[in-house]
Design a protein around this motif. Structure first.
Motif, PDB file in Angstrom:
ATOM      1  N   THR A 130       0.837  -1.199   0.000  1.00  0.00           N
ATOM      2  CA  THR A 130       0.000   0.000   0.000  1.00  0.00           C
ATOM      3  C   THR A 130       0.869   1.245   0.000  1.00  0.00           C
ATOM      4  OG1 THR A 130      -1.800  -1.109   1.182  1.00  0.00           O
ATOM      5  CG2 THR A 130      -1.732   1.302   1.284  1.00  0.00           C
ATOM      6  N   ILE A 131       1.899   1.236   0.840  1.00  0.00           N
ATOM      7  CA  ILE A 131       2.814   2.379   0.892  1.00  0.00           C
ATOM      8  C   ILE A 131       3.478   2.579  -0.466  1.00  0.00           C
ATOM      9  CG2 ILE A 131       4.880   3.331   1.979  1.00  0.00           C
ATOM     10  CD1 ILE A 131       4.197   1.697   4.466  1.00  0.00           C
ATOM     11  N   ALA A 132       3.910   1.477  -1.084  1.00  0.00           N
ATOM     12  CA  ALA A 132       4.568   1.553  -2.390  1.00  0.00           C
ATOM     13  C   ALA A 132       3.629   2.138  -3.435  1.00  0.00           C
ATOM     14  CB  ALA A 132       5.042   0.161  -2.820  1.00  0.00           C
ATOM     15  N   LEU A 133       2.378   1.715  -3.411  1.00  0.00           N
ATOM     16  CA  LEU A 133       1.410   2.190  -4.396  1.00  0.00           C
ATOM     17  C   LEU A 133       1.177   3.686  -4.244  1.00  0.00           C
ATOM     18  CD1 LEU A 133      -0.597   1.475  -6.642  1.00  0.00           C
ATOM     19  CD2 LEU A 133      -2.308   1.063  -4.863  1.00  0.00           C
ATOM     20  N   VAL A 134       1.065   4.141  -3.006  1.00  0.00           N
ATOM     21  CA  VAL A 134       0.837   5.565  -2.764  1.00  0.00           C
ATOM     22  C   VAL A 134       2.043   6.384  -3.208  1.00  0.00           C
ATOM     23  CG1 VAL A 134       0.485   7.329  -0.995  1.00  0.00           C
ATOM     24  CG2 VAL A 134      -0.770   5.169  -0.860  1.00  0.00           C
ATOM     25  N   LEU A 135       3.245   5.968  -2.798  1.00  0.00           N
ATOM     26  CA  LEU A 135       4.446   6.724  -3.149  1.00  0.00           C
ATOM     27  C   LEU A 135       4.661   6.761  -4.653  1.00  0.00           C
ATOM     28  CD1 LEU A 135       7.030   5.639  -0.410  1.00  0.00           C
ATOM     29  CD2 LEU A 135       5.510   7.624  -0.462  1.00  0.00           C
ATOM     30  N   ALA A 136       4.267   5.701  -5.343  1.00  0.00           N
ATOM     31  CA  ALA A 136       4.450   5.650  -6.794  1.00  0.00           C
ATOM     32  C   ALA A 136       3.613   6.698  -7.513  1.00  0.00           C
ATOM     33  CB  ALA A 136       4.100   4.261  -7.330  1.00  0.00           C
ATOM     34  N   THR A 156      13.621  -0.328   2.490  1.00  0.00           N
ATOM     35  CA  THR A 156      14.099  -1.356   1.571  1.00  0.00           C
ATOM     36  C   THR A 156      12.939  -2.172   1.006  1.00  0.00           C
ATOM     37  OG1 THR A 156      16.222  -1.542   2.709  1.00  0.00           O
ATOM     38  CG2 THR A 156      15.548  -3.414   1.347  1.00  0.00           C
ATOM     39  N   ILE A 157      12.029  -2.578   1.882  1.00  0.00           N
ATOM     40  CA  ILE A 157      10.884  -3.379   1.449  1.00  0.00           C
ATOM     41  C   ILE A 157      10.021  -2.597   0.470  1.00  0.00           C
ATOM     42  CG2 ILE A 157       8.762  -4.499   2.199  1.00  0.00           C
ATOM     43  CD1 ILE A 157      10.172  -5.117   4.865  1.00  0.00           C
ATOM     44  N   VAL A 158       9.724  -1.346   0.807  1.00  0.00           N
ATOM     45  CA  VAL A 158       8.866  -0.519  -0.041  1.00  0.00           C
ATOM     46  C   VAL A 158       9.542  -0.217  -1.381  1.00  0.00           C
ATOM     47  CG1 VAL A 158       7.779   1.749  -0.282  1.00  0.00           C
ATOM     48  CG2 VAL A 158       7.622   0.490   1.889  1.00  0.00           C
ATOM     49  N   ALA A 159      10.845   0.100  -1.331  1.00  0.00           N
ATOM     50  CA  ALA A 159      11.564   0.402  -2.572  1.00  0.00           C
ATOM     51  C   ALA A 159      11.539  -0.780  -3.519  1.00  0.00           C
ATOM     52  CB  ALA A 159      13.011   0.793  -2.253  1.00  0.00           C
ATOM     53  N   ARG A 160      11.725  -1.972  -2.984  1.00  0.00           N
ATOM     54  CA  ARG A 160      11.709  -3.165  -3.828  1.00  0.00           C
ATOM     55  C   ARG A 160      10.324  -3.393  -4.420  1.00  0.00           C
ATOM     56  NH1 ARG A 160      14.009  -7.753  -5.366  1.00  0.00           N
ATOM     57  NH2 ARG A 160      12.794  -9.679  -5.376  1.00  0.00           N
ATOM     58  N   ARG A 161       9.292  -3.176  -3.644  1.00  0.00           N
ATOM     59  CA  ARG A 161       7.932  -3.370  -4.140  1.00  0.00           C
ATOM     60  C   ARG A 161       7.600  -2.361  -5.239  1.00  0.00           C
ATOM     61  NH1 ARG A 161       4.461  -6.709  -1.301  1.00  0.00           N
ATOM     62  NH2 ARG A 161       5.400  -7.695   0.534  1.00  0.00           N
ATOM     63  N   ILE A 162       8.123  -1.150  -5.098  1.00  0.00           N
ATOM     64  CA  ILE A 162       7.908  -0.159  -6.157  1.00  0.00           C
ATOM     65  C   ILE A 162       8.600  -0.611  -7.438  1.00  0.00           C
ATOM     66  CG2 ILE A 162       8.450   2.192  -6.915  1.00  0.00           C
ATOM     67  CD1 ILE A 162       8.150   3.072  -4.002  1.00  0.00           C
ATOM     68  N   GLN A 224      18.345  -4.413  -3.097  1.00  0.00           N
ATOM     69  CA  GLN A 224      16.943  -4.737  -3.331  1.00  0.00           C
ATOM     70  C   GLN A 224      16.758  -5.879  -4.324  1.00  0.00           C
ATOM     71  OE1 GLN A 224      15.206  -1.031  -4.639  1.00  0.00           O
ATOM     72  NE2 GLN A 224      16.431   0.074  -3.146  1.00  0.00           N
ATOM     73  N   ASP A 225      17.580  -5.884  -5.369  1.00  0.00           N
ATOM     74  CA  ASP A 225      17.438  -6.876  -6.434  1.00  0.00           C
ATOM     75  C   ASP A 225      18.803  -7.117  -7.074  1.00  0.00           C
ATOM     76  OD1 ASP A 225      16.792  -8.390  -8.684  1.00  0.00           O
ATOM     77  OD2 ASP A 225      14.858  -7.390  -8.934  1.00  0.00           O
ATOM     78  N   PRO A 226      19.613  -8.000  -6.495  1.00  0.00           N
ATOM     79  CA  PRO A 226      20.972  -8.256  -7.003  1.00  0.00           C
ATOM     80  C   PRO A 226      21.011  -8.649  -8.473  1.00  0.00           C
ATOM     81  CG  PRO A 226      20.684  -9.247  -4.834  1.00  0.00           C
ATOM     82  CD  PRO A 226      19.332  -8.789  -5.282  1.00  0.00           C
ATOM     83  N   GLU A 227      20.042  -9.429  -8.915  1.00  0.00           N
ATOM     84  CA  GLU A 227      20.030  -9.862 -10.316  1.00  0.00           C
ATOM     85  C   GLU A 227      19.838  -8.676 -11.258  1.00  0.00           C
ATOM     86  OE1 GLU A 227      17.251 -12.955 -10.977  1.00  0.00           O
ATOM     87  OE2 GLU A 227      18.211 -14.375  -9.606  1.00  0.00           O
TER      88      GLU A 227
END
Length: 336
Positions: A130-136, A156-162, A224-227
Motif C-alpha cells: 500500500t505504501i509503495a502504491l501511494v508513493l508511486a 528497503t521493502i517498499v523500494a523493492r515493491r515499487i 533490493q534486487d541483485p540480479e
C-alpha cells in the motif's frame, strides 16, 4: 498505452528520458537517495512509449506544476521551459493550449501537498504494498521526503515493491484511496495505472552520472534486487573496462583527459588498467603521469571515484561521436 495507465513515478521516469540523457543525468545528481531509487526502478522497467502518450504525460506534468504554482513559485515557468526544450516551442504551445480544457485529477491528490511527516503518520501501519502504491503516485521529491520518514527496513521493502510493481487495477487503487481518505478526511479520485519494463534508458543515464550518483543507484539496486543490479552492470561501461578498449581508442581518451584527473583516477587502480594506459603514452608523458601519481599521496576514495567518472564520461562522449566503439560482451572494438 495511455498516460492514465502509468503511475506517477513512471511518468516522472518518462519525463526524465524525454529530457535527454545528459539533462536527465544532471537531474538525477540532484535527487536524494530514496528518490533516485524510486525513479531508477521505473526507468529500468520503461519500454517504448508512443508519441501520444509522451505528450499526455508532459501535459499532465504541466498541469501538476500549474496547480503547484500557488504553493511553490516557478513551477509553471519551469514546466513551460521543459516542454519547449523537449517538444520545441511550436509543439509546446499546442500542448499548453490543450491544457486549458483538459484537467485530470491524480488518485492521491489529497496527499500531493501534505507535509511529509503527516503522510508518514498516515501510512504507518499500512502494508508495504500500500505504501509503495501511494508513493508511486506522488512527485519524486515528495515521495523521497516521505520515504525518509520510515525505518531503513521499511524503506528497503517498499523500494523493492515499487521496483517490481506489476500494476494495480482501478478498483484496487480506488479502495486504497477511499480507506486513506477516511483516515485523512480528504477527497480522492481513482485513476488506472499499469507498469512496464526495460533497463537500457537507466544504463544510459547512469553512464553519464557522477560517481556518487552511480554508486548510490547501483548499491541501492544491489540491496533490493541483485540480479537486476548485475544486469545493469553488464550493460554499463565502468572505469575497469578501459582494458577492453583498443590502443588507438585509449590514445584518443588520453588526449581528452587532463593529467591531474588521470593521475587521481589511477590511484589504487588494477595493474591491468594502469598498464593499459601507460603502454599507450609517450615516454615523457608516462614519466610525468607517474610523478604526479606519486606526488598525490593518499587520496580520498570519493575523489578517485569522481576522477574515474570523468574519464568514463570522456569515453562515452567519444563513443557518441562515433570516434570509438565500446565492446561490452568481449566483442572487438575499433576506432572510426
Amino acid at each position: 498505452m495511455t498516460a492514465a495507465m502509468l503511475t506517477g513515478t513512471q511518468k516522472a521516469a518518462l519525463v526524465l528520458i524525454q529530457m535527454g540523457r545528459e539533462a536527465a543525468s544532471g537531474v538525477m545528481q540532484q535527487l536524494s537517495e530514496q528518490e533516485i531509487e524510486q525513479v531508477t526502478a521505473e526507468i529500468t522497467r520503461l519500454r517504448t512509449v508512443d508519441e501520444e502518450t509522451v505528450a499526455e504525460v508532459l501535459e499532465e506534468f504541466q498541469r501538476t506544476a500549474q496547480r503547484s504554482l500557488s504553493v511553490a513559485s516557478g513551477g509553471y515557468s519551469y514546466a513551460k521551459r521543459l516542454l519547449e526544450e523537449t517538444l520545441g516551442r511550436e509543439k509546446a504551445a499546442e500542448v499548453l493550449e490543450r491544457l486549458q480544457s483538459r484537467v485530470q485529477v491524480q488518485p492521491f491528490e489529497f496527499l500531493m501537498h501534505a507535509d511529509a511527516r503527516q503522510v508518514v503518520s498516515l501510512l504507518s501501519g499500512e502494508h508495504p504494498q500500500t505504501i509503495a502504491l501511494v508513493l508511486a503516485h506522488l512527485r519524486p521529491e515528495h515521495a523521497s521526503a516521505i520515504m525518509a520518514g520510515f525505518t531503513p527496513e521499511t524503506q528497503t521493502i517498499v523500494a523493492r515493491r515499487i521496483a517490481l510493481m506489476e500494476g494495480a487495477s482501478p478498483d484496487v487503487v480506488s479502495l486504497i484511496a477511499d480507506q486513506l481518505k477516511l483516515k485523512a478526511t480528504n477527497l480522492i479520485t481513482s485513476q488506472e495505472l499499469t507498469s512496464v519494463g526495460g533497463v537500457q534508458p537507466l544504463v544510459e543515464i547512469i553512464n553519464r552520472a557522477d560517481a556518487a550518483t552511480e554508486k548510490l543507484i547501483l548499491e541501492g539496486l544491489s540491496s533490493q534486487d541483485p540480479e537486476l543490479a548485475d544486469q545493469i552492470r553488464q550493460l554499463m561501461f565502468v572505469f575497469a573496462d578501459i582494458t577492453l578498449l583498443e590502443d588507438r581508442a585509449i590514445q584518443l581518451v588520453m588526449r581528452a583527459v587532463e593529467t591531474a584527473t588521470l593521475a587521481t583516477a589511477l590511484k589504487g587502480a588494477d595493474d591491468s588498467v594502469r598498464d593499459k594506459i601507460l603502454r599507450n603514452m609517450s615516454e615523457r608523458a608516462r614519466e610525468n603521469l607517474l610523478e604526479e601519481i606519486d606526488a598525490l599521496g593518499p587520496v580520498r576514495i570519493s575523489l578517485v571515484e569522481e576522477a574515474r567518472s570523468r574519464v568514463v564520461q570522456v569515453i562515452r562522449g567519444l563513443e557518441e561521436r562515433g570516434e570509438i566503439m565500446i565492446s561490452r560482451d568481449g566483442e572487438d572494438e575499433y576506432v572510426a
